[in-house]
Design an enzyme around this catalytic site. Structure first.
Site, PDB file in Angstrom:
ATOM      1  N   ASP A  32      40.047  44.796  54.062  1.00 47.33           N
ATOM      2  CA  ASP A  32      40.837  44.444  52.746  1.00 47.33           C
ATOM      3  C   ASP A  32      42.603  43.725  54.189  1.00 47.33           C
ATOM      4  OD1 ASP A  32      42.779  44.180  50.535  1.00 47.33           O
ATOM      5  OD2 ASP A  32      41.520  45.589  49.799  1.00 47.33           O
ATOM      6  N   ASP A  56      41.471  39.986  57.363  1.00 47.88           N
ATOM      7  CA  ASP A  56      41.531  38.820  56.097  1.00 47.88           C
ATOM      8  C   ASP A  56      40.025  38.410  55.753  1.00 47.88           C
ATOM      9  OD1 ASP A  56      41.429  36.785  54.786  1.00 47.88           O
ATOM     10  OD2 ASP A  56      43.387  35.420  55.167  1.00 47.88           O
ATOM     11  N   LEU A  61      33.518  37.374  59.488  1.00 53.19           N
ATOM     12  CA  LEU A  61      33.957  38.979  59.915  1.00 53.19           C
ATOM     13  C   LEU A  61      32.694  39.732  60.827  1.00 53.19           C
ATOM     14  CD1 LEU A  61      33.456  39.135  56.093  1.00 53.19           C
ATOM     15  CD2 LEU A  61      35.124  39.915  56.910  1.00 53.19           C
ATOM     16  N   LYS A  91      40.758  30.329  48.503  1.00 50.79           N
ATOM     17  CA  LYS A  91      40.054  30.960  49.585  1.00 50.79           C
ATOM     18  C   LYS A  91      39.119  31.963  49.217  1.00 50.79           C
ATOM     19  CE  LYS A  91      42.298  30.120  53.544  1.00 50.79           C
ATOM     20  NZ  LYS A  91      43.522  30.398  54.549  1.00 50.79           N
ATOM     21  N   ALA A 114      31.466  40.462  43.196  1.00 51.40           N
ATOM     22  CA  ALA A 114      32.616  40.573  42.268  1.00 51.40           C
ATOM     23  C   ALA A 114      32.992  39.494  41.361  1.00 51.40           C
ATOM     24  CB  ALA A 114      33.576  41.214  42.515  1.00 51.40           C
ATOM     25  N   TYR A 145      41.305  30.928  39.867  1.00 49.33           N
ATOM     26  CA  TYR A 145      40.895  31.815  39.973  1.00 49.33           C
ATOM     27  C   TYR A 145      39.151  31.646  39.573  1.00 49.33           C
ATOM     28  CZ  TYR A 145      39.460  36.576  39.256  1.00 49.33           C
ATOM     29  OH  TYR A 145      38.897  38.061  39.038  1.00 49.33           O
ATOM     30  N   LYS A 149      35.584  31.543  41.277  1.00 51.83           N
ATOM     31  CA  LYS A 149      34.927  31.963  41.343  1.00 51.83           C
ATOM     32  C   LYS A 149      32.712  31.410  40.670  1.00 51.83           C
ATOM     33  CE  LYS A 149      36.316  36.044  41.593  1.00 51.83           C
ATOM     34  NZ  LYS A 149      35.931  37.373  42.255  1.00 51.83           N
ATOM     35  N   THR A 175      38.916  45.591  32.498  1.00 50.76           N
ATOM     36  CA  THR A 175      38.725  46.770  33.399  1.00 50.76           C
ATOM     37  C   THR A 175      40.033  47.686  33.585  1.00 50.76           C
ATOM     38  OG1 THR A 175      36.797  46.586  34.057  1.00 50.76           O
ATOM     39  CG2 THR A 175      37.100  48.976  35.280  1.00 50.76           C
ATOM     40  N   ARG A 186      49.457  42.363  34.363  1.00 53.57           N
ATOM     41  CA  ARG A 186      48.047  42.616  33.042  1.00 53.57           C
ATOM     42  C   ARG A 186      48.638  43.475  32.158  1.00 53.57           C
ATOM     43  NH1 ARG A 186      42.664  42.964  37.123  1.00 53.57           N
ATOM     44  NH2 ARG A 186      43.753  44.237  38.207  1.00 53.57           N
TER      45      ARG A 186
END
Ligand code: UDP
Length: 311
Positions: A32, A56, A61, A91, A114, A145, A149, A175, A186
């Site tokens: 994270d 990041d 990774l 990104k 996700a 967003y 996705k 959720t 939210r």
């Protein structure tokens, strides 16, 4: 012992996921960058099988040793967050998904993305089934967003088809629960904060838009069932109990016994008018459905926010 990487592991969903995986006997590595996640969400996890790396995930990774599962949950996830961070949102959904897939491919790990009900945009089909292709404004404020996705789903399926990678895609609907950020903008944290402070609840528009709220433990249960299933097609996970935002505001007022009233504010641009998951696929293929009643879920969420709200 399976070894699992969770990107966004210090976030709202990521942190609950890390705990659930540890409880199922996994070794867990949480990545994270803490841009919207918080160490506070994981600092209580005292387990030698748990490792946190601040990173990041749009950068390369590198994880030493074998990895069995990669769960890609890193992303800003509230409309305010992605309005404030449009480029990092794009990104992490595109470059970040590519890096997470690359890690999964190197390790021959199973990958879970996700994704989100936002891939359906302002839907013209109701309730939303996985077959629906969506109605998204690519250049609107939510486009950063939604399109990231949608790209993430496309590249996940490409890795599956081209590289034969084992992949899963969960489309997560609204959720709520403990560890949402008090100020993420939210509707759940906003209304609960306002109710706890005795301030008016801010309904955007006339409150006739609908959402369907799923409690976090139900969602995590559905995600793990999907992860361990053989379902490669996207799968909606959410609670089909649909309500208007006006009804939701009234419910929060009732559950919190506040004297707050309701005020109306302008509806944000491209705010979806209706949203409700069709969960037939999850019911049939995963034998999953949500169990927690709104009243109970809101009670435990309120308990959490009570510790955060300072009058
Ligand atoms: N909303 C609201 N008041 C608030 C915050 C949000 O009426 O203080 C509305 C928002 O316009 C949307 C719904 O509640 O119609 C859910 O918003 P949220 O930001 O939680 O998530 P979304 O489902 O839009 O991604």
């Amino acid at each position: 012992m399976p070894r699992t990487v969770v990107t966004g592991g210090a976030g709202f969903l990521g942190s609950h996921l890390c705990e659930a995986l540890l409880a199922q006997g996994h070794e867990v590595i949480a990545l994270d960058d803490l841009s919207t996640g918080a160490i506070e969400n994981i600092h209580h996890i005292r387990d030698e099988r748990f490792l946190f790396i601040k990173q990041d995930v749009t950068n390369f990774l590198y994880i030493e040793g074998p990895v069995d599962y990669v769960l890609h949950f890193a992303s800003p996830a509230s409309p305010i967050d992605y309005l404030e961070r449009p480029i990092p949102t794009l990104k992490v959904g595109s470059l970040g998904t590519h890096k997470a897939l690359g890690l999964a491919l190197t390790k021959r790990a199973r990958f879970l993305l996700a994704s989100t009900s936002e891939v359906y945009g302002d839907p013209l089909v109701h309730p939303q089934t996985e077959e629906y292709w969506g109605n998204v404004n690519p250049i609107g404020p939510r486009g950063v967003y939604d399109e990231a996705k949608r790209f993430a789903e496309a590249i996940t399926m490409a890795y599956h088809r081209f590289h034969g990678l084992e992949t899963r895609i969960v489309r997560i609907f609204n959720t709520y629960g403990p560890r949402m950020r008090l100020n993420d903008g939210r509707v759940v944290p906003n209304f609960i904060k306002q109710a706890l402070l005795g301030e008016p609840l801010t309904v955007f528009g006339d409150g006739s838009q609908t959402r369907s709220f799923c409690y976090v433990s139900d969602l995590i249960d559905g995600i793990l069932k999907l992860l361990f299933s053989d379902l490669t097609e996207p799968c909606n996970i959410g609670n089909p109990a649909e309500m208007t935002i006006q009804q939701f505001a009234e419910a929060i007022i009732k559950f919190s016994s506040t004297k707050s009233d309701i005020v109306y504010r302008p509806l944000p641009e491209d705010d979806p008018k209706q949203r409700k998951p069709d969960i037939t696929r999850a019911r049939q293929r995963l034998h999953w459905e949500p169990k927690v009643k709104l009243e109970d879920g809101i009670a435990s969420t309120m308990e959490y926010f009570r510790t955060k709200v300072k009058p």
